[in-house]
Scaffold this active site. Sequence first.
Site, PDB file in Angstrom:
ATOM      1  N   SER A  63       0.853  -1.197   0.000  1.00 46.67           N
ATOM      2  CA  SER A  63       0.000   0.000   0.000  1.00 46.67           C
ATOM      3  C   SER A  63       0.881   1.235   0.000  1.00 46.67           C
ATOM      4  O   SER A  63       1.863   1.305   0.755  1.00 46.67           O
ATOM      5  CB  SER A  63      -0.897   0.016   1.243  1.00 46.67           C
ATOM      6  OG  SER A  63      -1.526   1.274   1.385  1.00 46.67           O
ATOM      7  N   TYR A  88      -1.725  -0.950  10.620  1.00 45.60           N
ATOM      8  CA  TYR A  88      -1.730  -1.483   9.255  1.00 45.60           C
ATOM      9  C   TYR A  88      -0.565  -0.963   8.409  1.00 45.60           C
ATOM     10  O   TYR A  88       0.166  -1.769   7.806  1.00 45.60           O
ATOM     11  CB  TYR A  88      -3.069  -1.178   8.578  1.00 45.60           C
ATOM     12  CG  TYR A  88      -3.123  -1.581   7.132  1.00 45.60           C
ATOM     13  CD1 TYR A  88      -3.243  -2.918   6.767  1.00 45.60           C
ATOM     14  CD2 TYR A  88      -3.052  -0.624   6.112  1.00 45.60           C
ATOM     15  CE1 TYR A  88      -3.286  -3.293   5.427  1.00 45.60           C
ATOM     16  CE2 TYR A  88      -3.088  -0.987   4.778  1.00 45.60           C
ATOM     17  CZ  TYR A  88      -3.213  -2.318   4.444  1.00 45.60           C
ATOM     18  OH  TYR A  88      -3.246  -2.687   3.125  1.00 45.60           O
TER      19      TYR A  88
END
Length: 245
Positions: A140, A163
């Site tokens: 990401s 995350y």
Amino acid sequence: MKKVLITGANKSIGFETARQLLQQGYFVYIGSRSLENGLIAVEKLKAEGLNNAEAVQLDVTDTASVKAAREFIGAKTEVLDALINNAGINGGMPQSALDASIDQFKQVFETNVYGVVRVTQAFIDLLQKADQPRIVNVSSSGCSLTLHSDPNWKYYTHKAAVYPASKAALNMYTIDLAYDLRDTPFKVNAVCPGFVATDFNNHRGTGTVQEAGERIAKYAMIDENGPTGKFISEEHNPETGETPW
């Protein structure tokens, strides 16, 4: 026929990536934590005329499950051409650096980092038998230390302690893995699918699963001139995709 294993492929971006690789003539092993959900996904694909898919029970957090999946696929084929480490969790929101629990960190790292290591190490022998093996670790752009340090970045305020930290760790593993395989035909990259509207983010994303699947599939199919050891986000950098760590 080239063969690919995709973890977490029973839904969302993983499922769409499977669909696109099937359309490109690949045989796809649909890794799914729930075998039932994997079988449902395969039936959906077959309903579209995409028949070269098989469900595999694969829980990346469970060493026994990974070992069993390796034995299952190894009984079907001696060669795996690509591995897409797609399975991941976000750990729930919010994730304040001051309030996120150690249990949250452990749970997310167990899937997003240790799970990738388990699966990669388990299947590396099948990948090594391919002519042009490819490993795609789904990352990401939200884990870029450079971007998250820039107040002018459009997602600068989208902070979360858990995350992104897991994906930053995954990126480092990708660098080391690419280095270890540097004198081989392997291409190993961390690829961001983009900020995509899925269950993962309560459909807050602006991109589509079709765009995401295309981005991931592309790096599973790159030729010998393609990059390796890179962090790719075509959403961030539409020209080359290369993104700062």
